[in-house]
Scaffold this motif. Structure first.
Motif, PDB file in Angstrom:
ATOM      1  N   SER A 194       0.829  -2.529   6.473  1.00 38.46           N
ATOM      2  CA  SER A 194       1.047  -1.376   7.350  1.00 38.46           C
ATOM      3  C   SER A 194      -0.091  -0.391   7.092  1.00 38.46           C
ATOM      4  N   LEU A 195      -1.076  -0.375   7.975  1.00 35.15           N
ATOM      5  CA  LEU A 195      -2.331   0.324   7.700  1.00 35.15           C
ATOM      6  C   LEU A 195      -2.307   1.788   8.135  1.00 35.15           C
ATOM      7  N   THR A 196      -1.282   2.506   7.702  1.00 32.91           N
ATOM      8  CA  THR A 196      -1.251   3.945   7.949  1.00 32.91           C
ATOM      9  C   THR A 196      -2.478   4.584   7.309  1.00 32.91           C
ATOM     10  N   GLY A 197      -3.006   5.612   7.958  1.00 34.78           N
ATOM     11  CA  GLY A 197      -4.223   6.234   7.462  1.00 34.78           C
ATOM     12  C   GLY A 197      -4.074   7.713   7.245  1.00 34.78           C
ATOM     13  N   LYS A 198      -4.853   8.512   8.006  1.00 31.92           N
ATOM     14  CA  LYS A 198      -4.913   9.945   7.752  1.00 31.92           C
ATOM     15  C   LYS A 198      -3.594  10.648   8.025  1.00 31.92           C
ATOM     16  N   ASN A 199      -2.759  10.089   8.916  1.00 30.96           N
ATOM     17  CA  ASN A 199      -1.471  10.717   9.199  1.00 30.96           C
ATOM     18  C   ASN A 199      -0.415  10.197   8.230  1.00 30.96           C
ATOM     19  N   ALA A 224       4.970   6.925   8.522  1.00 30.32           N
ATOM     20  CA  ALA A 224       4.724   6.676   7.100  1.00 30.32           C
ATOM     21  C   ALA A 224       5.999   6.900   6.280  1.00 30.32           C
ATOM     22  N   ILE A 225       6.752   7.932   6.625  1.00 27.79           N
ATOM     23  CA  ILE A 225       8.018   8.202   5.934  1.00 27.79           C
ATOM     24  C   ILE A 225       8.989   7.052   6.142  1.00 27.79           C
ATOM     25  N   GLN A 226       9.065   6.570   7.384  1.00 24.48           N
ATOM     26  CA  GLN A 226       9.988   5.483   7.692  1.00 24.48           C
ATOM     27  C   GLN A 226       9.584   4.189   6.981  1.00 24.48           C
ATOM     28  N   MET A 227       8.277   3.939   6.904  1.00 23.75           N
ATOM     29  CA  MET A 227       7.813   2.729   6.224  1.00 23.75           C
ATOM     30  C   MET A 227       8.196   2.760   4.752  1.00 23.75           C
ATOM     31  N   ALA A 228       8.054   3.925   4.126  1.00 27.22           N
ATOM     32  CA  ALA A 228       8.435   4.061   2.719  1.00 27.22           C
ATOM     33  C   ALA A 228       9.929   3.792   2.531  1.00 27.22           C
ATOM     34  N   LYS A 229      10.734   4.220   3.491  1.00 33.37           N
ATOM     35  CA  LYS A 229      12.181   3.973   3.401  1.00 33.37           C
ATOM     36  C   LYS A 229      12.503   2.488   3.548  1.00 33.37           C
ATOM     37  N   VAL A 230      11.803   1.801   4.446  1.00 29.81           N
ATOM     38  CA  VAL A 230      12.035   0.365   4.628  1.00 29.81           C
ATOM     39  C   VAL A 230      11.710  -0.392   3.340  1.00 29.81           C
ATOM     40  N   LEU A 231      10.604  -0.013   2.690  1.00 30.42           N
ATOM     41  CA  LEU A 231      10.244  -0.668   1.429  1.00 30.42           C
ATOM     42  C   LEU A 231      11.314  -0.438   0.364  1.00 30.42           C
ATOM     43  N   LYS A 232      11.828   0.779   0.292  1.00 30.54           N
ATOM     44  CA  LYS A 232      12.882   1.078  -0.673  1.00 30.54           C
ATOM     45  C   LYS A 232      14.133   0.244  -0.372  1.00 30.54           C
ATOM     46  N   ALA A 233      14.480   0.130   0.917  1.00 32.29           N
ATOM     47  CA  ALA A 233      15.658  -0.651   1.299  1.00 32.29           C
ATOM     48  C   ALA A 233      15.496  -2.117   0.917  1.00 32.29           C
ATOM     49  N   LEU A 234      14.300  -2.673   1.092  1.00 33.24           N
ATOM     50  CA  LEU A 234      14.057  -4.059   0.711  1.00 33.24           C
ATOM     51  C   LEU A 234      14.178  -4.248  -0.796  1.00 33.24           C
ATOM     52  N   GLN A 235      13.610  -3.308  -1.552  1.00 26.46           N
ATOM     53  CA  GLN A 235      13.696  -3.421  -3.005  1.00 26.46           C
ATOM     54  C   GLN A 235      15.137  -3.280  -3.491  1.00 26.46           C
ATOM     55  N   GLY A 244      -3.407   1.563   4.320  1.00 26.41           N
ATOM     56  CA  GLY A 244      -4.585   2.418   4.255  1.00 26.41           C
ATOM     57  C   GLY A 244      -4.330   3.528   3.273  1.00 26.41           C
ATOM     58  N   ARG A 245      -3.290   4.294   3.576  1.00 25.66           N
ATOM     59  CA  ARG A 245      -2.838   5.353   2.673  1.00 25.66           C
ATOM     60  C   ARG A 245      -1.430   5.738   3.091  1.00 25.66           C
ATOM     61  N   ASN A 246      -0.554   5.880   2.143  1.00 26.47           N
ATOM     62  CA  ASN A 246       0.798   6.362   2.414  1.00 26.47           C
ATOM     63  C   ASN A 246       1.245   7.180   1.215  1.00 26.47           C
ATOM     64  N   ASN A 258       4.182  -4.118  -5.658  1.00 31.33           N
ATOM     65  CA  ASN A 258       2.807  -3.696  -5.919  1.00 31.33           C
ATOM     66  C   ASN A 258       2.246  -3.040  -4.662  1.00 31.33           C
ATOM     67  N   ILE A 259       1.551  -1.913  -4.846  1.00 28.87           N
ATOM     68  CA  ILE A 259       0.915  -1.207  -3.736  1.00 28.87           C
ATOM     69  C   ILE A 259      -0.592  -1.430  -3.811  1.00 28.87           C
ATOM     70  N   ILE A 260      -1.165  -1.908  -2.710  1.00 30.22           N
ATOM     71  CA  ILE A 260      -2.617  -2.044  -2.608  1.00 30.22           C
ATOM     72  C   ILE A 260      -3.101  -1.023  -1.588  1.00 30.22           C
ATOM     73  N   SER A 261      -3.678   0.061  -2.071  1.00 26.98           N
ATOM     74  CA  SER A 261      -4.168   1.132  -1.203  1.00 26.98           C
ATOM     75  C   SER A 261      -5.646   0.901  -0.907  1.00 26.98           C
ATOM     76  N   LEU A 262      -5.952   0.658   0.361  1.00 32.54           N
ATOM     77  CA  LEU A 262      -7.334   0.371   0.732  1.00 32.54           C
ATOM     78  C   LEU A 262      -8.229   1.589   0.544  1.00 32.54           C
ATOM     79  N   GLU A 263      -7.686   2.778   0.756  1.00 29.87           N
ATOM     80  CA  GLU A 263      -8.486   3.988   0.564  1.00 29.87           C
ATOM     81  C   GLU A 263      -8.830   4.183  -0.902  1.00 29.87           C
ATOM     82  N   ALA A 264      -7.931   3.749  -1.795  1.00 31.36           N
ATOM     83  CA  ALA A 264      -8.210   3.864  -3.224  1.00 31.36           C
ATOM     84  C   ALA A 264      -9.220   2.804  -3.670  1.00 31.36           C
ATOM     85  N   LEU A 265      -9.095   1.590  -3.117  1.00 32.58           N
ATOM     86  CA  LEU A 265      -9.994   0.505  -3.503  1.00 32.58           C
ATOM     87  C   LEU A 265     -11.386   0.661  -2.899  1.00 32.58           C
TER      88      LEU A 265
END
Length: 402
Positions: free
Chosen positions: A7-12, A18-29, A40-42, A54-61
């Motif tokens: 999910s390549l969220t970026g500057k927004n 982005a908030i909803q994506m974080a919730k979906v990940l929590k629900a899966l875990q 991209g960044r969340n 594991n989180i792979i942040s492209l902006e960090a890498l």
């Protein structure tokens, strides 16, 4: 089970998606799923359990490079990426990182989520390379030109062909399609002429939210959160004016909080409602939830259109507020269906007299009626809980992996 999610969220990165994506990940875990998340960044991932993912942040890498030459190169890449999304920088980086994960670890399923559409383009390449079972999730129909006015206009109407070829391939190639409403799926099927019904699932957004303790600051307000662009109709403002004409000393106010608040203020002033309706700038998500929790009611405002394709995440969150919901929406709307089925609020259409009546029922209700709505909301809220939605996602992944 190991899910690879792109999910390549970026500057927004603070936005609703982005908030909803974080919730979906929590629900899966919470369902015991191990998630590798490429983004991209969340910045909303505080609840992500790094022991179970594991989180792979492209902006960090791959941090943005500085200097004149690098700016020219990045601009050229953006132009190429706009014309050929597969070659957009973050799409290529996401594909590379995803294939690295698959080569090093056992991955059971691929899960891609828009926005942006480049998330799906990356997923298409990874699925073809690896053969992983794949669920593609769309938050809205793409392109927006398939939607009725006031959507589908502006500069975007000149750009949809850039992505439609890729999206058609995504719809054909993926093993499962997720969208938040059945209307979204019907629109996509009709536009692309690709049968999706037999491999689609409707899962609503997650609304479960921890609210701050109540304050008394907004006890005389109905609060609307988010942009009013396209949503603030002439009929709505006429309905508000009708209500206040018969209740000139009510002391209650509508409060609009979020983007375009100056445009909202101008519309309010035009209808001579500036003493009764207020607008305020964007606040943090935490502050917004506190406002809703302490208000007399929550306003969900959809555009004045023949039907609504969407199910706003702020509606799902409002279901946990314990305060009545006033939804102004088309007659054909998922929001209206939920309120008609479970209660917890009132749904009215964009007719001034209905809007005035809705305000009357929220502002001038008896304590007993308010308590009844709050009790009804418990059944409504259950449909948007981490447990309910997480279980539905996990069931799909279990089926796809056999």
């Amino acid at each position: 089970m190991h899910i690879l999610c792109i999910s390549l969220t970026g500057k927004n990165s603070q936005g609703a998606r982005a908030i909803q994506m974080a919730k979906v990940l929590k629900a899966l875990q919470m369902q015991g799923v191990y998630v590798t998340f490429i983004t991209g960044r969340n910045e909303r991932l505080q609840d992500f359990d790094t022991d179970a993912g594991n989180i792979i942040s492209l902006e960090a890498l791959y941090p943005k490079r500085t200097g004149f030459l690098h700016r020219i190169t990045d601009s050229a890449r953006k132009l190429v990426g706009g014309l050929v999304p597969k070659h957009e920088k973050y799409t290529q980086l996401a594909i590379r990182e995803a294939l690295n994960v698959v080569n090093k670890e056992k991955v059971d399923c691929l899960f891609t989520c828009s926005n942006p559409v480049s998330s799906q383009v990356a997923g298409l390449a990874v699925a073809r390379e690896t053969g992983l079972p794949w669920m593609a999730s769309f938050s809205d129909p793409k392109p927006s030109t398939m939607l009725p006015p006031p959507y589908g206009g502006g500069i975007k109407k000149y750009m949809p062909k850039v992505y439609t070829r890729y999206i058609r391939e995504v719809l054909k190639s993926c093993d499962e399609i997720h969208m938040p409403t059945r209307i979204c799926l019907e629109l996509m099927e009709d536009y692309y002429n690709v049968p999706v019904t037999d491999k689609s699932i409707v899962i609503p957004p997650i609304g479960e939210t921890t609210y701050e303790p109540e304050t008394n600051t907004y006890k005389k307000h109905i609060v609307h959160l988010g942009s009013t662009s396209r949503r603030l109709s002439k009929a709505f403002l006429q309905g508000v004016r009708t209500f206040y004409a018969t209740h000139p000393t009510t002391g209650y106010q509508l409060l609009f909080v979020g983007k375009h608040f100056r445009r909202t203020a101008a519309a309010i002033k035009k209808y001579r409602l500036h003493k009764l309706v207020r607008s305020a700038p964007h606040v943090t998500h935490k502050e917004a939830l506190t406002m809703v929790n302490s208000a007399i009611g929550t306003l969900i405002l959809e555009a004045d259109m023949p039907y609504s394709h969407a199910l706003p995440s702020k509606f799902a969150e409002a279901a946990f507020s314990g305060t009545p919901i006033l939804a102004v929406c088309p007659a054909r709307s998922a929001v209206k269906e939920y309120l008609d089925t479970f209660g917890g609020g009132i749904a009215v259409t964009h007719r001034p007299e209905e809007i005035a009546g809705g305000l009357e029922k929220i502002f001038n209700n008896t304590p007993e009626e308010i308590s009844r709505m709050a009790e009804e909301q418990k059944a409504l809220a259950a449909k948007f809980s981490y447990q309910e939605t997480g279980n539905r996602y996990q069931t799909v992944f279990a089926r796809l992996t056999g």
